[in-house]
Design a protein around this motif. Structure first.
Motif, PDB file in Angstrom:
ATOM      1  N   VAL A   1       2.381   1.869  -3.338  1.00 28.43           N
ATOM      2  CA  VAL A   1       1.446   2.553  -4.234  1.00 28.43           C
ATOM      3  C   VAL A   1       1.437   4.051  -3.924  1.00 28.43           C
ATOM      4  CG1 VAL A   1      -0.963   2.762  -4.935  1.00 28.43           C
ATOM      5  CG2 VAL A   1       0.006   0.510  -4.492  1.00 28.43           C
ATOM      6  N   LEU A   2       1.409   4.393  -2.636  1.00 29.44           N
ATOM      7  CA  LEU A   2       1.358   5.807  -2.241  1.00 29.44           C
ATOM      8  C   LEU A   2       2.573   6.576  -2.746  1.00 29.44           C
ATOM      9  CD1 LEU A   2       0.072   5.958   1.433  1.00 29.44           C
ATOM     10  CD2 LEU A   2      -1.022   6.846  -0.590  1.00 29.44           C
ATOM     11  N   PHE A   3       3.728   5.900  -2.810  1.00 24.27           N
ATOM     12  CA  PHE A   3       4.938   6.598  -3.247  1.00 24.27           C
ATOM     13  C   PHE A   3       5.245   6.339  -4.706  1.00 24.27           C
ATOM     14  CE2 PHE A   3       6.007   6.207   1.399  1.00 24.27           C
ATOM     15  CZ  PHE A   3       5.582   7.489   1.657  1.00 24.27           C
ATOM     16  N   HIS A   4       4.257   5.868  -5.452  1.00 22.50           N
ATOM     17  CA  HIS A   4       4.412   5.690  -6.903  1.00 22.50           C
ATOM     18  C   HIS A   4       5.609   4.822  -7.286  1.00 22.50           C
ATOM     19  CE1 HIS A   4       1.357   8.735  -7.829  1.00 22.50           C
ATOM     20  NE2 HIS A   4       1.845   9.391  -6.809  1.00 22.50           N
ATOM     21  N   VAL A   5       5.807   3.739  -6.584  1.00 21.18           N
ATOM     22  CA  VAL A   5       6.839   2.792  -6.996  1.00 21.18           C
ATOM     23  C   VAL A   5       6.393   2.170  -8.321  1.00 21.18           C
ATOM     24  CG1 VAL A   5       7.830   0.538  -6.407  1.00 21.18           C
ATOM     25  CG2 VAL A   5       7.618   2.291  -4.670  1.00 21.18           C
ATOM     26  N   PRO A   6       7.337   1.899  -9.255  1.00 19.89           N
ATOM     27  CA  PRO A   6       6.943   1.236 -10.501  1.00 19.89           C
ATOM     28  C   PRO A   6       6.200  -0.074 -10.203  1.00 19.89           C
ATOM     29  CG  PRO A   6       9.217   1.937 -10.633  1.00 19.89           C
ATOM     30  CD  PRO A   6       8.759   2.247  -9.249  1.00 19.89           C
ATOM     31  N   LYS A   7       5.154  -0.340 -10.981  1.00 20.96           N
ATOM     32  CA  LYS A   7       4.271  -1.482 -10.671  1.00 20.96           C
ATOM     33  C   LYS A   7       5.025  -2.798 -10.580  1.00 20.96           C
ATOM     34  CE  LYS A   7      -0.243   0.097 -12.210  1.00 20.96           C
ATOM     35  NZ  LYS A   7      -0.005   1.332 -12.978  1.00 20.96           N
TER      36      LYS A   7
ATOM     37  N   ALA B   1       0.837  -1.198   0.000  1.00 23.53           N
ATOM     38  CA  ALA B   1       0.000   0.000   0.000  1.00 23.53           C
ATOM     39  C   ALA B   1       0.873   1.250   0.000  1.00 23.53           C
ATOM     40  CB  ALA B   1      -0.912   0.001   1.222  1.00 23.53           C
ATOM     41  N   PHE B   2       1.962   1.226   0.793  1.00 21.54           N
ATOM     42  CA  PHE B   2       2.847   2.393   0.799  1.00 21.54           C
ATOM     43  C   PHE B   2       3.621   2.512  -0.500  1.00 21.54           C
ATOM     44  CE2 PHE B   2       1.902   2.542   5.229  1.00 21.54           C
ATOM     45  CZ  PHE B   2       1.789   3.903   5.398  1.00 21.54           C
TER      46      PHE B   2
ATOM     47  N   VAL C   1      13.997   2.925  -3.643  1.00 23.08           N
ATOM     48  CA  VAL C   1      12.677   2.370  -3.929  1.00 23.08           C
ATOM     49  C   VAL C   1      12.314   1.311  -2.898  1.00 23.08           C
ATOM     50  CG1 VAL C   1      11.398   0.977  -5.587  1.00 23.08           C
ATOM     51  CG2 VAL C   1      12.818   2.853  -6.384  1.00 23.08           C
TER      52      VAL C   1
ATOM     53  N   LYS D   1      18.230  -3.510 -10.992  1.00 27.61           N
ATOM     54  CA  LYS D   1      18.689  -2.262 -11.618  1.00 27.61           C
ATOM     55  C   LYS D   1      17.752  -1.100 -11.301  1.00 27.61           C
ATOM     56  CE  LYS D   1      21.907  -3.609 -14.921  1.00 27.61           C
ATOM     57  NZ  LYS D   1      23.016  -2.802 -15.235  1.00 27.61           N
ATOM     58  N   MET D   2      17.424  -0.985 -10.042  1.00 31.96           N
ATOM     59  CA  MET D   2      16.551   0.093  -9.558  1.00 31.96           C
ATOM     60  C   MET D   2      17.327   0.857  -8.490  1.00 31.96           C
ATOM     61  SD  MET D   2      13.197   0.401 -10.172  1.00 31.96           S
ATOM     62  CE  MET D   2      12.524  -0.169 -11.709  1.00 31.96           C
ATOM     63  N   PRO D   3      17.018   2.133  -8.280  1.00 33.94           N
ATOM     64  CA  PRO D   3      17.637   2.820  -7.144  1.00 33.94           C
ATOM     65  C   PRO D   3      17.244   2.133  -5.842  1.00 33.94           C
ATOM     66  CG  PRO D   3      16.487   4.359  -8.557  1.00 33.94           C
ATOM     67  CD  PRO D   3      16.151   3.000  -9.056  1.00 33.94           C
TER      68      PRO D   3
ATOM     69  N   TYR E   1       6.214  -3.816  -6.979  1.00 33.13           N
ATOM     70  CA  TYR E   1       5.317  -3.858  -5.830  1.00 33.13           C
ATOM     71  C   TYR E   1       5.596  -5.067  -4.927  1.00 33.13           C
ATOM     72  CZ  TYR E   1       2.138  -0.219  -7.571  1.00 33.13           C
ATOM     73  OH  TYR E   1       1.581   0.960  -7.967  1.00 33.13           O
TER      74      TYR E   1
END
Lengths: 259, 148
Positions: free
Chosen positions: B17-23, B14-15, B78, B73-75, B26
């Motif tokens: 989603v709130l912080f717009h993490v790439p789908k 849920a968090f 995230v 390969k994500m920061p 999740y």
């Protein structure tokens, strides 16, 4: 615009998006310098703090350029951070020209992975989840779910009118507390403290705390200090909102102890 | 036990989603949050207090976030920001202000200090997690890539 200025403009715009979306200082600084280097600029100085980016290029030459951007602390958007990261990787591998990079940046700027409805629901689920984890029953979680939804709707509306963040935190936590205590007083049989804790979790400054520590660890004491100060003040605002509401209910109820 | 794992996962997602993490991330974010919460519960069940449990949990979270960031390969932010939310002392903030309003200053100070201690513990946990050199994690990412 001379070429060096165009490059500087691109690099600093990329940095701006990154900083605004919740990137750490060292990441922004590294991204900006890497982009400048990728387009062949040798002589540059970049300075980044939480609220701004300052950069100069080719100071000693004909085409010297300098830019300053003011970057207010914005909404956290980790998708943008990830996308800008990808973009800067592509630029460093010399896969895209300056115009292409600008187009991609424009796309990053508008990207979000969740719509308003998803945000509202997510806030509800988050509140309910934490209410349960911290010792609430399923019944309490359901109440927390609705309070979370109410809170996010309030935050979205307040964000539209550019309300100050302090006010949003105080009123948001007061809203959750009021909702929970009203139900409690009405005899709904909820554990009002667990419901309130679940409800205020979306306001708790987890991002500021984490980013602040990472900034401090990267040697950016000023920026880390700004973030930690932000975290501390946000925490205090939440406490004020909750405390004031409990007091009001206590006074209305003739001094009875609530929990 | 299973309910704790599932709920902490759902709450972390849920968090995310709130912080717009790439789908696509999740589920991994949720996993990271659940692991952090499990470590916290395990430590407290062994009798350590909240602050010590928070250090271990954030340490685990930070290391896993860095591994995931190398592999995906994500920061690393995230995974770190979303995972840390299960440990942030929301409870402490509530009880501090509750006891302050109730004029029970002794409890208020105790809760306030505990809140600061937990925040400090989170700081330490992240710092310990960040101390390992990035090159190790990059190596790990490369090994992973070769396997897949």
């Amino acid at each position: 615009m001379s070429e060096s200025k165009e490059i500087l403009n691109l690099a600093i715009s990329v940095g701006e998006v990154l900083l605004k979306s919740g990137g750490e200082i060292y990441r922004v600084q590294e991204t900006v310098t890497r982009i400048l280097e990728a387009y062949g600029i040798q002589d540059y100085h970049v300075f980044v703090i939480t609220n701004g980016i300052f950069a100069t290029v080719s100071e000693q030459q004909e085409d010297a350029g300098s830019m300053v951007r003011y970057v207010p602390i914005g909404e956290v958007n980790l998708k943008r951070v990830a996308e800008v990261n990808q973009l800067s990787r592509e630029i460093c591998e010399k896969k895209c020209s300056i115009t292409e990079a600008h187009e991609q940046l424009e796309q990053c700027r508008n990207s979000a992975s969740a719509g308003n409805l998803a945000l509202v629901l997510a806030c509800g689920v988050g509140s309910a989840g934490f209410c349960y984890l911290l010792g609430g029953r399923i019944y309490d979680s359901m109440v927390s779910f609705f309070l979370g939804i109410l809170l996010e709707i309030f935050l979205l509306l307040a964000g539209k009118y550019h309300a100050s963040r302090f006010l949003m935190n105080i009123l948001g936590s007061a809203l959750v507390t009021a909702g929970s205590l009203t139900l409690y007083v009405a005899g709904a049989g909820i554990l009002s403290d667990k419901v309130i804790i679940g409800g205020i979790i979306p306001l708790v400054p987890g991002v500021a705390l984490t980013t602040g520590i990472r900034d401090l660890f990267g040697g950016d004491y000023l920026s880390g200090g700004i973030r930690l100060m932000d975290a501390l003040l946000t925490g205090m605002c939440i406490a004020i909102g909750v405390g004031a509401m409990i007091k009001i209910f206590q006074l209305l109820g003739g001094g009875t102890l609530l929990l | 036990m299973i309910d704790q794992i599932l709920v902490s996962m759902a709450a972390t997602i849920a968090f995310a989603v709130l912080f717009h993490v790439p789908k696509s991330e999740y589920l991994l974010c949720g996993m990271n949050g659940a692991i952090g919460w499990m470590v916290y519960l395990f430590c407290t069940s062994k009798g350590t207090g909240g602050p010590v449990a928070s250090i271990w949990a954030t340490l685990a979270l930070t290391l896993i976030a860095r591994i995931l960031s190398a592999v995906r390969k994500m920061p690393s932010t995230v995974f770190l920001i979303t995972g840390i939310f299960t440990l942030v002392p929301g409870t402490g903030i509530y009880y501090t202000s509750y006891y302050l309003v109730m004029n029970d200053l002794e409890q208020c100070i105790a809760k306030g200090m505990e809140t600061f201690k937990i925040a400090g513990a989170i700081v330490l946990g992240i710092i310990f997690g960040l101390m390992l050199p990035q090159s190790w994690f990059n190596q790990l990412g490369k090994v992973w890539k070769r396997k897949v």
